[in-house]
Design a protein around this motif. Structure first.
Motif, mmCIF file in Angstrom:
data_model
loop_
_atom_site.group_PDB
_atom_site.id
_atom_site.type_symbol
_atom_site.label_atom_id
_atom_site.label_comp_id
_atom_site.label_asym_id
_atom_site.label_seq_id
_atom_site.Cartn_x
_atom_site.Cartn_y
_atom_site.Cartn_z
ATOM 1 N N TYR A 146 0.846 -1.193 0.000
ATOM 2 C CA TYR A 146 0.000 0.000 0.000
ATOM 3 C C TYR A 146 0.884 1.247 0.000
ATOM 4 O O TYR A 146 1.916 1.296 0.678
ATOM 5 N N ALA A 148 0.520 5.614 0.234
ATOM 6 C CA ALA A 148 -0.412 6.700 0.543
ATOM 7 C C ALA A 148 0.330 8.021 0.676
ATOM 8 O O ALA A 148 1.467 8.071 1.155
ATOM 9 N N THR A 163 -4.355 7.146 -2.185
ATOM 10 C CA THR A 163 -4.039 5.821 -1.635
ATOM 11 C C THR A 163 -4.123 4.813 -2.766
ATOM 12 O O THR A 163 -5.075 4.829 -3.551
ATOM 13 N N MET A 179 -7.130 9.665 1.505
ATOM 14 C CA MET A 179 -7.071 9.877 2.953
ATOM 15 C C MET A 179 -7.671 11.243 3.302
ATOM 16 O O MET A 179 -7.767 12.132 2.434
ATOM 17 N N PHE A 225 -6.287 3.855 7.868
ATOM 18 C CA PHE A 225 -7.003 3.148 6.794
ATOM 19 C C PHE A 225 -7.385 1.756 7.271
ATOM 20 O O PHE A 225 -6.540 0.990 7.761
ATOM 21 N N TRP A 232 -11.103 5.390 5.348
ATOM 22 C CA TRP A 232 -10.205 6.128 6.239
ATOM 23 C C TRP A 232 -10.999 6.757 7.376
ATOM 24 O O TRP A 232 -12.165 7.128 7.215
#
Length: 327
Positions: A146, A148, A163, A179, A225, A232
């Protein structure tokens, strides 16, 4: 005061102090030292710290806590900086990074992968053109990575709340929900339930500002998250001292966030700890040397952090190594 009363009070002070032990860093003597660098990445692999990248083209350097020694490996294929490396399988992945010089650095077009066993780099899949950035947080969870936050145009403009999730097996990217707070120079930590985005700033240059005015635009909100819901939220407790370019780890139900830069000259040295169960932040200690632009790792029950910049901006670049005992 009676002697017995004095002894009881002394014991109370001693044990109270012991129970509230400070997680402070101490610069340690090492065999060799890493190259002074900042805006680099650090990650734990095979019970060693791998220090990668930074301004300029640098060697990968490896710290072994058992021998307190550093050794050099090969260089990065080109200049890579402003990234959080992650481990997937038996390799180290870089997905959100810059190359080039301040202030209009360029995001990487491809994922880059380092094999520690072979000491070799290889190109990974192309990053979608509309999702390229540097200075974002990254986290491996299961068989996915992931990414972000970050910024599109170096230290000029384009701080984003994006994200994404990357599948190393297929090379595919999937866009997820933004986010709540856009941020760059941020760091991610997490477990199999949540990813936390901590610190960072909005590095947006405006004509009426001088370069560097953005140093003070730090983010004190901590965004979280949820992997199950894909949504989020924001923690109720703000980060006590908001900085950018800091490092963080998560271990045994606690998040340790340390260092970073703001508008003040000296890099920050606070070690801030968040209890997942208590939902509270505390400043639990400090690094011996304030630093930003580097990251801590956990190996064998201790945190280690090396290199970074001792003041806001580009210098002095540090070559020291600190150990932080976990209590």
């Amino acid at each position: 005061m009676k002697r017995s009363t004095f002894l009881i009070l002394s014991a109370f002070v001693f044990f109270s102090g012991f129970s509230q032990a400070q997680e402070s860093g101490q610069i340690i003597e090492t065999v060799n030292s890493p190259t002074a660098r900042h805006e680099c990445g650090a990650v734990a692999f095979d019970n060693q710290l791998f220090l990668i990248g930074g301004r300029g083209i640098k060697h990968v350097e490896i710290f072994n806590p058992k021998t307190n020694s550093w050794k050099k490996a090969g260089k990065t294929p080109f200049e890579i900086h402003h990234f959080q490396p992650v481990v997937y399988g038996n390799e180290i992945y870089i997905l959100s990074a810059f190359t080039g010089k301040f202030p209009r650095e360029t995001p990487l077009e491809k994922v880059w992968i380092y094999n520690p066993k072979d000491d070799k780099w290889r190109e990974g899949p192309v990053i979608p053109e509309n999702r390229r950035r540097g200075g974002g947080g990254a986290l491996t969870v299961g068989d996915k990575i992931y990414v972000a936050g970050g910024i599109i145009d170096g230290h000029h403009s384009g701080t984003i709340p994006w994200t994404d999730v990357f599948d190393p097996k297929t090379g595919k990217w999937v866009e997820l929900s933004d986010m709540p707070h856009r941020r760059d120079h941020t760091v991610a930590v997490g477990d199999d339930q949540y990813m936390y985005l901590l610190g960072g700033r909005t590095t947006d240059y405006h004509e009426e500002d001088n370069y560097g005015a953005f140093m003070a635009k730090t983010i004190n909100k901590v965004d979280r998250f949820n992997f199950s819901t894909g949504k989020w939220d924001t923690l109720a407790e703000d980060l006590p001292v908001a900085t950018a370019g800091a490092g963080a780890v998560m271990i045994k139900g606690k998040i340790y966030y340390m260092g970073g830069e703001t508008g003040q000259v000296a890099a920050h040295n606070e070690i801030q700890v968040y209890g997942i169960n208590t939902r509270k932040w505390e400043i639990k200690g400090s690094l011996e040397r304030g630093r930003h632009g580097t990251q801590p790792v956990v190996i064998g029950g201790k945190m280690y952090i090396a290199a970074g910049s001792g003041n806001k901006g580009g210098g002095p670049e540090l070559s020291s190594t600190e150990a932080v005992a976990l209590h």
